[in-house]
Design a protein around this motif. Sequence first.
Motif, mmCIF file in Angstrom:
data_model
loop_
_atom_site.group_PDB
_atom_site.id
_atom_site.type_symbol
_atom_site.label_atom_id
_atom_site.label_comp_id
_atom_site.label_asym_id
_atom_site.label_seq_id
_atom_site.Cartn_x
_atom_site.Cartn_y
_atom_site.Cartn_z
ATOM 1 N N LYS A 1 -4.022 1.468 7.669
ATOM 2 C CA LYS A 1 -5.090 0.486 7.856
ATOM 3 C C LYS A 1 -4.550 -0.941 7.756
ATOM 4 O O LYS A 1 -4.869 -1.811 8.569
ATOM 5 N N ALA A 2 -3.708 -1.173 6.755
ATOM 6 C CA ALA A 2 -3.137 -2.510 6.566
ATOM 7 C C ALA A 2 -2.259 -2.890 7.752
ATOM 8 O O ALA A 2 -2.346 -4.005 8.283
ATOM 9 N N TYR A 3 -1.411 -1.977 8.157
ATOM 10 C CA TYR A 3 -0.507 -2.257 9.283
ATOM 11 C C TYR A 3 -1.288 -2.547 10.550
ATOM 12 O O TYR A 3 -1.003 -3.520 11.264
ATOM 13 N N ILE A 4 -2.280 -1.687 10.857
ATOM 14 C CA ILE A 4 -3.034 -1.844 12.105
ATOM 15 C C ILE A 4 -3.805 -3.164 12.099
ATOM 16 O O ILE A 4 -3.868 -3.882 13.096
ATOM 17 N N SER A 5 -4.371 -3.519 10.932
ATOM 18 C CA SER A 5 -5.101 -4.781 10.833
ATOM 19 C C SER A 5 -4.186 -5.969 11.100
ATOM 20 O O SER A 5 -4.515 -6.873 11.884
ATOM 21 N N GLU A 6 -3.001 -5.961 10.455
ATOM 22 C CA GLU A 6 -2.058 -7.066 10.643
ATOM 23 C C GLU A 6 -1.523 -7.099 12.077
ATOM 24 O O GLU A 6 -1.376 -8.156 12.677
ATOM 25 N N HIS B 1 0.852 -1.201 0.000
ATOM 26 C CA HIS B 1 0.000 0.000 0.000
ATOM 27 C C HIS B 1 0.881 1.243 0.000
ATOM 28 O O HIS B 1 1.720 1.418 0.879
ATOM 29 N N GLN B 2 0.683 2.122 -0.977
ATOM 30 C CA GLN B 2 1.482 3.330 -1.087
ATOM 31 C C GLN B 2 0.822 4.526 -0.398
ATOM 32 O O GLN B 2 1.498 5.395 0.134
ATOM 33 N N GLU B 3 -0.488 4.582 -0.410
ATOM 34 C CA GLU B 3 -1.207 5.722 0.168
ATOM 35 C C GLU B 3 -1.175 5.615 1.690
ATOM 36 O O GLU B 3 -1.284 4.524 2.256
ATOM 37 N N ASP B 4 -1.015 6.780 2.382
ATOM 38 C CA ASP B 4 -0.776 6.790 3.832
ATOM 39 C C ASP B 4 -1.877 6.099 4.616
ATOM 40 O O ASP B 4 -1.612 5.241 5.466
ATOM 41 N N LYS C 1 8.626 2.052 10.750
ATOM 42 C CA LYS C 1 8.113 2.890 11.840
ATOM 43 C C LYS C 1 8.160 4.378 11.496
ATOM 44 O O LYS C 1 7.266 5.138 11.871
ATOM 45 N N GLN C 2 9.191 4.811 10.767
ATOM 46 C CA GLN C 2 9.266 6.219 10.407
ATOM 47 C C GLN C 2 8.101 6.610 9.508
ATOM 48 O O GLN C 2 7.499 7.667 9.671
ATOM 49 N N ARG C 3 7.805 5.696 8.566
ATOM 50 C CA ARG C 3 6.694 5.985 7.657
ATOM 51 C C ARG C 3 5.359 5.965 8.413
ATOM 52 O O ARG C 3 4.465 6.766 8.135
ATOM 53 N N LEU C 4 5.247 5.048 9.366
ATOM 54 C CA LEU C 4 4.036 4.997 10.183
ATOM 55 C C LEU C 4 3.867 6.297 10.976
ATOM 56 O O LEU C 4 2.781 6.888 11.023
ATOM 57 N N GLN C 5 4.955 6.728 11.615
ATOM 58 C CA GLN C 5 4.907 7.968 12.389
ATOM 59 C C GLN C 5 4.539 9.155 11.512
ATOM 60 O O GLN C 5 3.669 9.964 11.860
ATOM 61 N N ASP C 6 5.208 9.242 10.380
ATOM 62 C CA ASP C 6 4.951 10.380 9.483
ATOM 63 C C ASP C 6 3.501 10.381 9.019
ATOM 64 O O ASP C 6 2.849 11.441 8.973
#
Length: 788
Positions: free
Chosen positions: A99-104, A91-94, A162-167
Amino acid sequence: RFWTSLVKMATLLKESEKSTVTFEDKWPCMRPTVLRLLRQEPVTRAQWHDLFWTVHKVCLWDEKGALKIKAALQDDILNFITGVQVRVLAHQEDQALLKAYISEWRKFFQQCNYLPLPFNQLESALHGKTSTSVCKKLHTEHSVVGKLMLDSWNSSIFSNIKQRLQDSAMKLVAAERNGEAFDSQLVIGVRESYVNLCSNPNDKLLIYRQNFEQAYIEATSTFYRVKAPEYLNANGVQNYMRYAETKLREEELRGLKYLESSSNSSKNLKECCVEVLVTAFKDTILAECKQMIRDNETEKLRLMFSLLDRVPGGVVPMLAALEEHIVSAGLADMLAAADCITQDSEQYVEKLLDLFQCFSRLVCEAFKDDPRFLTARDKAYKQVVDDTTVFKLELPSRNPRMTGQKTQPESKCPELLANYCDLLLRKTPLSKKLTAEEIEAKLRDVLLVLKYVSSKDVFMRYHKAHLTRRLILDTSADSEKEENMVEWLREVGMPADYVNKLARMFQDIKVSDDLNQQFKEQMRATRGSVADNLHLKILNAGAWARGGDRVQVSLPLQLEDFIPEVEEFYKTKHSGRKLQWHHHMSNGTITFANNLGKYDLDVTTFQMAVLFAWNQRQDQRISFDNLRLATELPDPELRRTLWSVVSFPKMKRQVLLYEPEVMASKDFTENTSFWVNQEFAPIKNGKAQKRGKVNLIGRLQLSTEKTREVDNEGIIQLRILRTQEAIVKILKMRKRISNAQLQTELVEMMKNMFLPSKKLIKEQIEWLIEHKYMKRDEDSINVFIYMA
């Protein structure tokens, strides 16, 4: 033999089973169940139980089984996480990524609670612990497998993205600050993963604090460092204060939603917001404070106070501005009304009360009665009350008989407060038009102002003098209010010895009334109805009078004859006591007859003595010198008394006439002649009355020409004695004390009477040293030692 054979069989059985249970044999059976659990696929009850039993057997019989299981689990967990990472990063869109990360993550974290359960045996196998200690440990921290799962997630997928998640999360929060809507669960889910990832038992929020919290606070700071100056420049300070207050509330609520409640995150966020929204613009905001206070803009001041109270030391300049305003505005109002209030103690006190209520209202509405602002109000109002610009009381220096003496200017406020109390408690037009409740309210107001008066001893002196006058002349409007006033003075902290003396005065009046009644009954037997015209007041000199008040006067014979009889009567009641006659406190009624009619005159004893000089020679003129011989009054008292009957302000026709004309009593000469005005009569509606009653006492009663000077000198002498007494008390208690500490304790002890000046304290210390009450320490000149 039977038992020996049985033990050998059991040993052989164990050895054969042990040789058959190995990790390599059992793992292929265990692995499918493990993978199904990782993928959250269904597992049968039999598979679940078999996994428990197989792990137990491998750990029990294979010496390295526990280590091999852990290593195999780690490989499978990492492989599983690698697959998750591929799915998330697709998934490229923030928002999609989040959503994908939180679900997994939520599915994986759920399995962190279930997968470790069959592998509890690893704890005892790896660390040699009992099963009981393992069970206890499971309730307090992650198991080996649980820790393994979290550490694997942290070191692989989380470390990489994690950096991308934070951003992405911070972009969503910034979008919310700009008014855009989004699913807040995305940010909350990221926060939860940071909180739950840490497997450190000593600090479970370490990863969260170092990453999410820090990034959130930095993003907040960056956002407002740009937005706040822009808003201030575009909308001005007053609108900016509303903006800042709104944003602080918003960020507080946002922090409760997105930050971990069990940490100090909210506190850290609040400090950050205050720094960028308030502290950075503190000077700009404070620049508006003085004008707002002058304009009484309470709503804006309340907002400013709410903002700056969050900044350490932020309200200190506001306190200084409030104090400055109260002093300047209070004195300006007093000076503006000086023409009125200098002539009328009622208007003066009413003005002070109006100012106090005005300033109190300002503090209440603008600063919510914050204790710091109440203290500032009290401090500033005290300066207004003690100011000598409008009213000044001249107190003599320590030695008032020195030529060219200097005076100590003090506020006349305590004297005027006492005068106002007298107006309320005496039978006056003011007390007659007010209800009992209104009088009580006004007396309470006087006590309120009195709290701020430094020279309370001055109030005590004048209040007692007025009370003496009211009680002796029977001019109290309400005896119950008089006694209540004494108790109220006690409640506000007036010195006990002073209040007790006032209470004794009321007791004396009651005792005196009984004595007077007994004397009258005795006199009726010998004098008849004449006794009813005589009223005695026999009072305790300690509570009432001062020796300096007594004035010599030649009484009319009609009064002189009663004195021996009164003294003889008193001796029968009290032995060992001596009566002292204070004629200046006495008064009476005489009948005055002339060509126009007959009138009753209420006069002082001094006025009576002067008027009786014409009793046998109504048409004669008598010189000032002869009147002095006839009355035996001191020159100042004779002049004052004569002036009261030749120039009484309320009378159009005076009782006595004189020549030559003078402007004041001090201009009378030895040859000034006086005579009875045969045309004297009270005038009503422009007509002379043939009958009537005239009060010539006015404010002369109970005061002598020297009274004010003696009062002021007495105030200073009493202050000297009080200061000496307090110093000795402190030294007697402390035995040894430094100069600074002595002055501090002395001021604290004396504050309910007066504030001793440094000069007065120094003089009394030197006097006490000279008279051997205390001495200086030989090693330190600023340390004093008590001498018994």
